[in-house]
Design an enzyme around this catalytic site. Structure first.
Site, PDB file in Angstrom:
ATOM      1  N   GLY A 136       1.513   9.997  -6.912  1.00 20.91           N
ATOM      2  CA  GLY A 136       1.750  10.444  -5.541  1.00 20.91           C
ATOM      3  C   GLY A 136       0.653  11.301  -4.934  1.00 20.91           C
ATOM      4  N   ASN A 146      -1.861  10.278  -3.084  1.00 22.42           N
ATOM      5  CA  ASN A 146      -2.041   9.842  -1.691  1.00 22.42           C
ATOM      6  C   ASN A 146      -0.894  10.324  -0.820  1.00 22.42           C
ATOM      7  OD1 ASN A 146      -4.445   7.962  -1.136  1.00 22.42           O
ATOM      8  ND2 ASN A 146      -3.697   7.272  -3.138  1.00 22.42           N
ATOM      9  N   ILE A 182       4.808  -6.330  -4.943  1.00 25.19           N
ATOM     10  CA  ILE A 182       4.344  -7.136  -3.821  1.00 25.19           C
ATOM     11  C   ILE A 182       5.480  -7.291  -2.822  1.00 25.19           C
ATOM     12  CG2 ILE A 182       3.506  -9.437  -3.208  1.00 25.19           C
ATOM     13  CD1 ILE A 182       2.387  -9.544  -6.149  1.00 25.19           C
ATOM     14  N   LEU A 183       5.181  -7.019  -1.564  1.00 25.53           N
ATOM     15  CA  LEU A 183       6.197  -7.155  -0.510  1.00 25.53           C
ATOM     16  C   LEU A 183       5.998  -8.491   0.200  1.00 25.53           C
ATOM     17  CD1 LEU A 183       5.969  -3.525   0.832  1.00 25.53           C
ATOM     18  CD2 LEU A 183       7.835  -4.517  -0.520  1.00 25.53           C
ATOM     19  N   HIS A 240      -6.131   0.285  -1.212  1.00 28.71           N
ATOM     20  CA  HIS A 240      -6.531  -0.433  -2.424  1.00 28.71           C
ATOM     21  C   HIS A 240      -7.774   0.247  -3.003  1.00 28.71           C
ATOM     22  CE1 HIS A 240      -6.861  -3.718  -5.221  1.00 28.71           C
ATOM     23  NE2 HIS A 240      -8.156  -3.742  -4.977  1.00 28.71           N
TER      24      HIS A 240
END
Ligand code: GAR
Length: 213
Positions: A23, A25, A105-106, A122
Protein backbone atom coordinates in the site's frame (compact mmCIF):
# COMPACT_ATOMS: atom_id res chain seq x y z
CA UNK A 1 -13.19 11.83 -27.84
CA UNK A 2 -13.91 10.99 -24.22
CA UNK A 3 -13.92 13.46 -21.39
CA UNK A 4 -12.68 12.05 -18.13
CA UNK A 5 -15.04 13.54 -15.61
CA UNK A 6 -13.33 16.00 -13.35
CA UNK A 7 -14.75 17.85 -10.40
CA UNK A 8 -18.15 19.23 -11.16
CA UNK A 9 -20.31 21.71 -9.33
CA UNK A 10 -17.85 21.95 -6.44
CA UNK A 11 -18.43 18.29 -5.50
CA UNK A 12 -15.31 16.54 -4.25
CA UNK A 13 -13.85 14.05 -6.70
CA UNK A 14 -14.01 10.63 -5.06
CA UNK A 15 -11.41 7.89 -5.37
CA UNK A 16 -11.82 4.15 -4.85
CA UNK A 17 -8.41 2.56 -4.25
CA UNK A 18 -7.89 -1.16 -4.92
CA UNK A 19 -4.74 -2.98 -3.86
CA UNK A 20 -3.37 -6.36 -2.84
CA UNK A 21 -0.05 -5.41 -1.29
CA UNK A 22 1.71 -3.17 1.15
CA UNK A 23 0.00 0.00 0.00
CA UNK A 24 2.83 2.49 -0.52
CA UNK A 25 1.06 3.99 -3.54
CA UNK A 26 -2.26 4.13 -1.73
CA UNK A 27 -0.61 5.86 1.24
CA UNK A 28 1.06 8.43 -1.02
CA UNK A 29 -2.24 9.14 -2.78
CA UNK A 30 -4.17 9.41 0.48
CA UNK A 31 -1.54 11.76 1.93
CA UNK A 32 -1.56 13.89 -1.24
CA UNK A 33 -5.36 14.17 -0.94
CA UNK A 34 -5.09 15.10 2.73
CA UNK A 35 -2.48 17.79 2.02
CA UNK A 36 -4.52 19.27 -0.84
CA UNK A 37 -1.95 18.36 -3.53
CA UNK A 38 -4.63 16.13 -5.07
CA UNK A 39 -8.08 17.76 -5.17
CA UNK A 40 -9.91 14.57 -4.30
CA UNK A 41 -10.87 12.40 -1.38
CA UNK A 42 -10.36 8.69 -0.83
CA UNK A 43 -13.90 7.35 -0.55
CA UNK A 44 -13.02 3.68 -0.06
CA UNK A 45 -10.04 1.31 -0.05
CA UNK A 46 -10.68 -2.31 -1.05
CA UNK A 47 -8.35 -5.30 -1.00
CA UNK A 48 -8.66 -8.89 -2.16
CA UNK A 49 -6.22 -9.86 0.62
CA UNK A 50 -7.64 -9.76 4.13
CA UNK A 51 -4.27 -8.99 5.76
CA UNK A 52 -2.89 -6.61 3.13
CA UNK A 53 -0.84 -3.66 4.31
CA UNK A 54 -2.96 -1.36 2.17
CA UNK A 55 -5.94 -1.93 4.48
CA UNK A 56 -3.80 -1.24 7.54
CA UNK A 57 -2.42 1.96 6.02
CA UNK A 58 -5.91 3.13 5.11
CA UNK A 59 -7.27 2.45 8.60
CA UNK A 60 -4.33 4.29 10.20
CA UNK A 61 -5.47 7.30 8.16
CA UNK A 62 -9.10 6.93 9.19
CA UNK A 63 -10.22 5.85 5.72
CA UNK A 64 -12.93 3.25 5.05
CA UNK A 65 -11.09 0.01 4.23
CA UNK A 66 -12.68 -3.31 3.38
CA UNK A 67 -11.60 -6.77 2.35
CA UNK A 68 -13.82 -8.23 -0.35
CA UNK A 69 -13.13 -11.88 -1.15
CA UNK A 70 -12.07 -12.32 -4.78
CA UNK A 71 -13.90 -15.63 -5.27
CA UNK A 72 -12.64 -18.86 -6.67
CA UNK A 73 -10.53 -17.72 -9.64
CA UNK A 74 -6.78 -17.19 -9.39
CA UNK A 75 -6.07 -14.11 -11.49
CA UNK A 76 -9.51 -12.51 -11.89
CA UNK A 77 -12.50 -11.70 -9.72
CA UNK A 78 -15.25 -14.26 -10.20
CA UNK A 79 -18.68 -12.99 -11.22
CA UNK A 80 -20.11 -12.65 -7.73
CA UNK A 81 -16.95 -10.98 -6.45
CA UNK A 82 -16.90 -8.60 -9.43
CA UNK A 83 -20.48 -7.60 -8.61
CA UNK A 84 -19.56 -7.05 -4.95
CA UNK A 85 -16.63 -4.79 -5.94
CA UNK A 86 -18.88 -2.79 -8.27
CA UNK A 87 -21.53 -2.42 -5.57
CA UNK A 88 -19.05 -1.23 -2.94
CA UNK A 89 -17.50 1.32 -5.31
CA UNK A 90 -20.90 2.59 -6.42
CA UNK A 91 -22.12 2.87 -2.83
CA UNK A 92 -19.00 4.92 -2.09
CA UNK A 93 -19.91 7.07 -5.13
CA UNK A 94 -16.43 6.93 -6.61
CA UNK A 95 -15.56 9.00 -9.67
CA UNK A 96 -12.31 7.16 -10.37
CA UNK A 97 -11.10 3.64 -9.58
CA UNK A 98 -7.38 3.68 -8.81
CA UNK A 99 -5.51 0.38 -8.96
CA UNK A 100 -2.56 0.55 -6.59
CA UNK A 101 -0.89 -2.83 -6.74
CA UNK A 102 -4.17 -4.71 -7.33
CA UNK A 103 -3.04 -8.07 -8.61
CA UNK A 104 -6.23 -9.21 -10.33
CA UNK A 105 -7.26 -8.55 -13.89
CA UNK A 106 -10.47 -6.55 -14.22
CA UNK A 107 -12.73 -7.32 -17.16
CA UNK A 108 -16.23 -7.27 -18.60
CA UNK A 109 -18.94 -5.77 -16.47
CA UNK A 110 -16.50 -3.95 -14.17
CA UNK A 111 -14.92 -2.09 -17.08
CA UNK A 112 -18.34 -1.36 -18.62
CA UNK A 113 -19.62 0.17 -15.40
CA UNK A 114 -16.45 2.22 -14.88
CA UNK A 115 -15.65 2.89 -18.54
CA UNK A 116 -12.63 5.23 -18.87
CA UNK A 117 -12.64 5.58 -15.10
CA UNK A 118 -10.13 2.91 -14.05
CA UNK A 119 -6.41 3.73 -13.89
CA UNK A 120 -3.43 1.58 -13.00
CA UNK A 121 0.23 2.06 -12.21
CA UNK A 122 2.67 -0.39 -13.76
CA UNK A 123 6.29 -0.69 -12.59
CA UNK A 124 7.92 -0.39 -16.05
CA UNK A 125 7.81 1.82 -19.13
CA UNK A 126 4.98 0.21 -21.06
CA UNK A 127 4.68 -1.27 -23.60
CA UNK A 128 7.93 -2.85 -22.37
CA UNK A 129 7.59 -5.51 -19.69
CA UNK A 130 3.85 -5.92 -19.11
CA UNK A 131 2.65 -8.49 -16.59
CA UNK A 132 4.14 -9.61 -13.33
CA UNK A 133 7.35 -8.43 -11.63
CA UNK A 134 8.14 -5.95 -14.37
CA UNK A 135 11.21 -4.63 -12.52
CA UNK A 136 12.73 -8.14 -12.60
CA UNK A 137 11.93 -8.46 -16.29
CA UNK A 138 13.69 -5.13 -16.93
CA UNK A 139 16.74 -6.10 -14.86
CA UNK A 140 17.07 -9.49 -16.54
CA UNK A 141 16.65 -7.96 -20.01
CA UNK A 142 19.50 -5.53 -19.31
CA UNK A 143 17.80 -2.19 -20.04
CA UNK A 144 19.56 0.92 -18.72
CA UNK A 145 16.36 2.90 -18.13
CA UNK A 146 13.02 1.77 -16.81
CA UNK A 147 10.32 3.47 -14.79
CA UNK A 148 6.64 3.66 -14.01
CA UNK A 149 3.58 4.06 -16.24
CA UNK A 150 0.11 5.31 -15.35
CA UNK A 151 -2.50 4.13 -17.83
CA UNK A 152 -6.21 3.65 -18.28
CA UNK A 153 -7.31 0.07 -17.86
CA UNK A 154 -8.85 -1.69 -20.84
CA UNK A 155 -9.66 -5.34 -21.55
CA UNK A 156 -6.00 -6.23 -22.13
CA UNK A 157 -3.22 -6.68 -19.61
CA UNK A 158 -1.34 -3.37 -19.21
CA UNK A 159 -2.47 -2.23 -22.69
CA UNK A 160 -4.73 0.80 -22.06
CA UNK A 161 -3.92 4.36 -23.17
CA UNK A 162 -0.85 5.73 -21.38
CA UNK A 163 -1.43 8.88 -19.31
CA UNK A 164 2.00 9.49 -17.77
CA UNK A 165 5.42 7.90 -17.39
CA UNK A 166 8.42 8.61 -15.19
CA UNK A 167 11.83 7.15 -15.88
CA UNK A 168 14.41 5.76 -13.48
CA UNK A 169 17.94 4.57 -14.27
CA UNK A 170 19.02 0.98 -13.81
CA UNK A 171 22.30 1.28 -11.89
CA UNK A 172 25.32 -1.03 -11.78
CA UNK A 173 24.89 -3.45 -8.90
CA UNK A 174 21.10 -3.12 -8.81
CA UNK A 175 19.18 -6.06 -7.45
CA UNK A 176 15.50 -6.66 -8.06
CA UNK A 177 14.82 -5.14 -4.65
CA UNK A 178 16.88 -1.94 -5.13
CA UNK A 179 15.46 -1.38 -8.59
CA UNK A 180 11.89 -1.94 -7.43
CA UNK A 181 12.43 0.50 -4.54
CA UNK A 182 13.68 3.16 -6.99
CA UNK A 183 10.70 2.57 -9.27
CA UNK A 184 8.34 2.83 -6.32
CA UNK A 185 9.82 6.23 -5.43
CA UNK A 186 8.95 7.34 -8.96
CA UNK A 187 5.46 5.85 -8.60
CA UNK A 188 4.82 7.90 -5.49
CA UNK A 189 5.52 11.05 -7.54
CA UNK A 190 3.83 10.29 -10.84
CA UNK A 191 0.66 8.63 -9.54
CA UNK A 192 -0.59 11.45 -7.26
CA UNK A 193 0.31 14.05 -9.93
CA UNK A 194 -1.69 12.15 -12.55
CA UNK A 195 -4.67 11.65 -10.27
CA UNK A 196 -4.65 15.37 -9.49
CA UNK A 197 -4.86 16.12 -13.21
CA UNK A 198 -7.70 13.61 -13.65
CA UNK A 199 -9.57 15.12 -10.70
CA UNK A 200 -9.25 18.56 -12.27
CA UNK A 201 -10.69 17.20 -15.52
CA UNK A 202 -7.43 18.12 -17.23
CA UNK A 203 -6.97 14.91 -19.21
CA UNK A 204 -8.78 14.08 -22.42
CA UNK A 205 -8.65 10.74 -24.19
CA UNK A 206 -8.66 10.51 -27.99
CA UNK A 207 -8.29 6.89 -29.01
CA UNK A 208 -4.88 5.82 -27.71
CA UNK A 209 -3.77 9.40 -27.13
CA UNK A 210 -4.26 11.16 -23.84
CA UNK A 211 -4.02 14.93 -23.90
CA UNK A 212 -3.05 16.99 -20.84
CA UNK A 213 -4.76 20.36 -21.07
C1 GAR B 1 3.71 -1.28 -7.24
O1 GAR B 1 5.08 -1.25 -7.52
C2 GAR B 1 2.92 -1.38 -8.52
O2 GAR B 1 3.55 -0.76 -9.60
C3 GAR B 1 2.85 -2.85 -8.72
O3 GAR B 1 2.66 -3.38 -7.44
C4 GAR B 1 3.33 -2.57 -6.51
C5 GAR B 1 2.41 -2.30 -5.33
O4 GAR B 1 3.09 -1.68 -4.30
N1 GAR B 1 1.77 -3.19 -9.59
C6 GAR B 1 1.84 -4.16 -10.49
O5 GAR B 1 2.80 -4.88 -10.63
C7 GAR B 1 0.57 -4.32 -11.31
N2 GAR B 1 0.79 -5.23 -12.38
P1 GAR B 1 2.32 -0.94 -3.14
O6 GAR B 1 1.30 -1.93 -2.56
O7 GAR B 1 3.38 -0.61 -2.14
O8 GAR B 1 1.66 0.27 -3.72
Amino acid sequence: MVDVRGMSGGKQFRLGLLGSGKGSNAAAIADACASGQVPAQVAIVISDEAEAGILQRARERGLPAVFIAPGKLRVKLDEAAGAAYIRALQEAQVDLVVLAGFMRILKGEFLRVFAQRVVNIHPALLPAFPGLEAWKQALEYGVKVTGATVHFVDEGVDTGPIIAQRTVPVLPGDTAATLHARIQEAERVVYPATIAALARGAIRVEGRQTVWQ
